[in-house]
Design an enzyme around this catalytic site. Structure first.
Site, short mmCIF file in Angstrom:
data_model
loop_
_atom_site.label_atom_id
_atom_site.label_comp_id
_atom_site.label_asym_id
_atom_site.label_seq_id
_atom_site.Cartn_x
_atom_site.Cartn_y
_atom_site.Cartn_z
N LYS A 134 0.84 -1.21 0.00
CA LYS A 134 0.00 0.00 0.00
C LYS A 134 0.87 1.25 0.00
O LYS A 134 2.04 1.19 0.34
CB LYS A 134 -0.86 0.02 1.27
N LEU A 135 0.21 2.37 -0.33
CA LEU A 135 0.88 3.65 -0.10
C LEU A 135 0.89 3.85 1.40
O LEU A 135 -0.12 3.65 2.07
CB LEU A 135 0.08 4.78 -0.73
N ASN B 129 12.33 1.35 1.35
CA ASN B 129 11.60 0.31 0.63
C ASN B 129 12.57 -0.36 -0.33
O ASN B 129 13.58 0.22 -0.72
CB ASN B 129 10.44 0.92 -0.17
N HIS C 106 12.59 -2.39 -4.11
CA HIS C 106 11.80 -2.67 -5.31
C HIS C 106 12.63 -3.59 -6.22
O HIS C 106 13.83 -3.37 -6.39
CB HIS C 106 11.49 -1.35 -6.03
N ASP D 277 7.29 4.37 -5.29
CA ASP D 277 8.59 4.08 -5.90
C ASP D 277 9.34 5.31 -6.41
O ASP D 277 10.15 5.21 -7.33
CB ASP D 277 8.43 3.08 -7.07
N GLU E 298 18.43 -8.67 -3.71
CA GLU E 298 17.67 -7.92 -2.70
C GLU E 298 18.17 -8.24 -1.31
O GLU E 298 18.29 -7.36 -0.45
CB GLU E 298 16.17 -8.27 -2.81
C1 GRF Z 1 10.30 -8.33 -2.96
O1 GRF Z 1 10.49 -8.70 -4.28
C2 GRF Z 1 10.46 -6.84 -2.80
O2 GRF Z 1 11.34 -6.28 -3.72
C3 GRF Z 1 9.06 -6.33 -3.03
O3 GRF Z 1 8.20 -7.31 -2.52
C4 GRF Z 1 8.86 -8.56 -2.50
C5 GRF Z 1 8.78 -9.09 -1.13
O4 GRF Z 1 9.30 -10.39 -1.02
N1 GRF Z 1 8.89 -5.02 -2.47
P1 GRF Z 1 9.62 -11.02 0.39
O5 GRF Z 1 8.30 -11.10 1.15
O6 GRF Z 1 10.58 -10.14 1.07
O7 GRF Z 1 10.17 -12.38 0.12
#
Ligand code: GRF
Length: 192
Positions: free
Chosen positions: A88-89, A104, A106, A147, A176
């Site tokens: 959500k926002l 955050n 992405h 984003d 990530e």
């Molecule tokens: C990830 O791909 C992140 O970049 C995005 O949502 C996904 C969350 O995955 N914002 P997880 O729950 O951390 O495995």
């Protein structure tokens, strides 16, 4: 020591959350996970958080009127907030309560493939459809628009000719789990 609140999404599996928690455990004098907040008691990430010994809290989206205030209560005592799969926002009062302190991640190289509705496999499908030869992930500060906040860190990987959205997602997810802890650590060093 920087106390961190993590917000996960309704169906969040919590892999980024877990990567953040594990990184914080390595440097407990610098940063510590204070609470994981989910919108539903059935969010899978909650069980994982509890297994990792972190306090959890459920703040449902509805009713929306006082959602921001309820989130703020759940985040009381936190210095910094990480969104990890939160869709959500974020209510404006939460952003204002943590100026330049909401992060955050992405799963693309913003500003490519970001914005409302760009989440999950859609992001990787868009990268493939655009013929991108490179993708990756972006950690950024959260603002009132999806984003669009200042970028803190990006890690890159190739898009391979035979990639599917799933294979690309798996490659990006590995990045990530490196990028988010690293970005959190550098912000924590600024805050502490
Ligand atoms: C990830 O791909 C992140 O970049 C995005 O949502 C996904 C969350 O995955 N914002 P997880 O729950 O951390 O495995």
């Amino acid at each position: 020591m920087v106390k961190v609140g993590i917000l996960v999404g309704k169906h969040g599996r919590g892999s980024n959350m877990a990567a953040l928690i594990r990184a914080m455990r390595v440097e407990p004098d610098l940063m510590t996970p204070r609470v994981v907040v989910a919108p539903s008691p059935s969010t899978p990430a909650l069980e994982l958080a509890a297994d990792l010994g972190v306090a959890t809290c459920v703040v449902p989206y509805a009713p929306p009127e006082d959602y921001g205030q309820r989130l703020l209560e759940a985040l009381r005592g936190c210095d910094l907030v990480c969104l990890a799969g939160f869709m959500k926002l974020l209510p404006v009062e939460v952003i204002q309560a943590f100026p330049s302190r909401v992060l955050n991640i992405h799963p693309a190289l913003l500003p490519r493939h970001g914005g409302q509705g760009m989440y999950g496999m859609r992001v990787h499908e868009a990268a493939l459809a655009a013929g991108d030869t490179e993708s990756g992930c972006t950690v950024h500060l959260v603002t009132e628009r999806y984003d669009e906040g200042p970028i803190l860190l990006q890690l890159r990987c190739p898009v391979l000719p035979d990639d599917t959205a799933e294979s690309l997602a798996a490659r990006v997810l590995e990045l990530e789990h490196k990028a988010y802890p690293e970005a959190l650590r550098s912000i924590a060093l600024e805050v502490v």
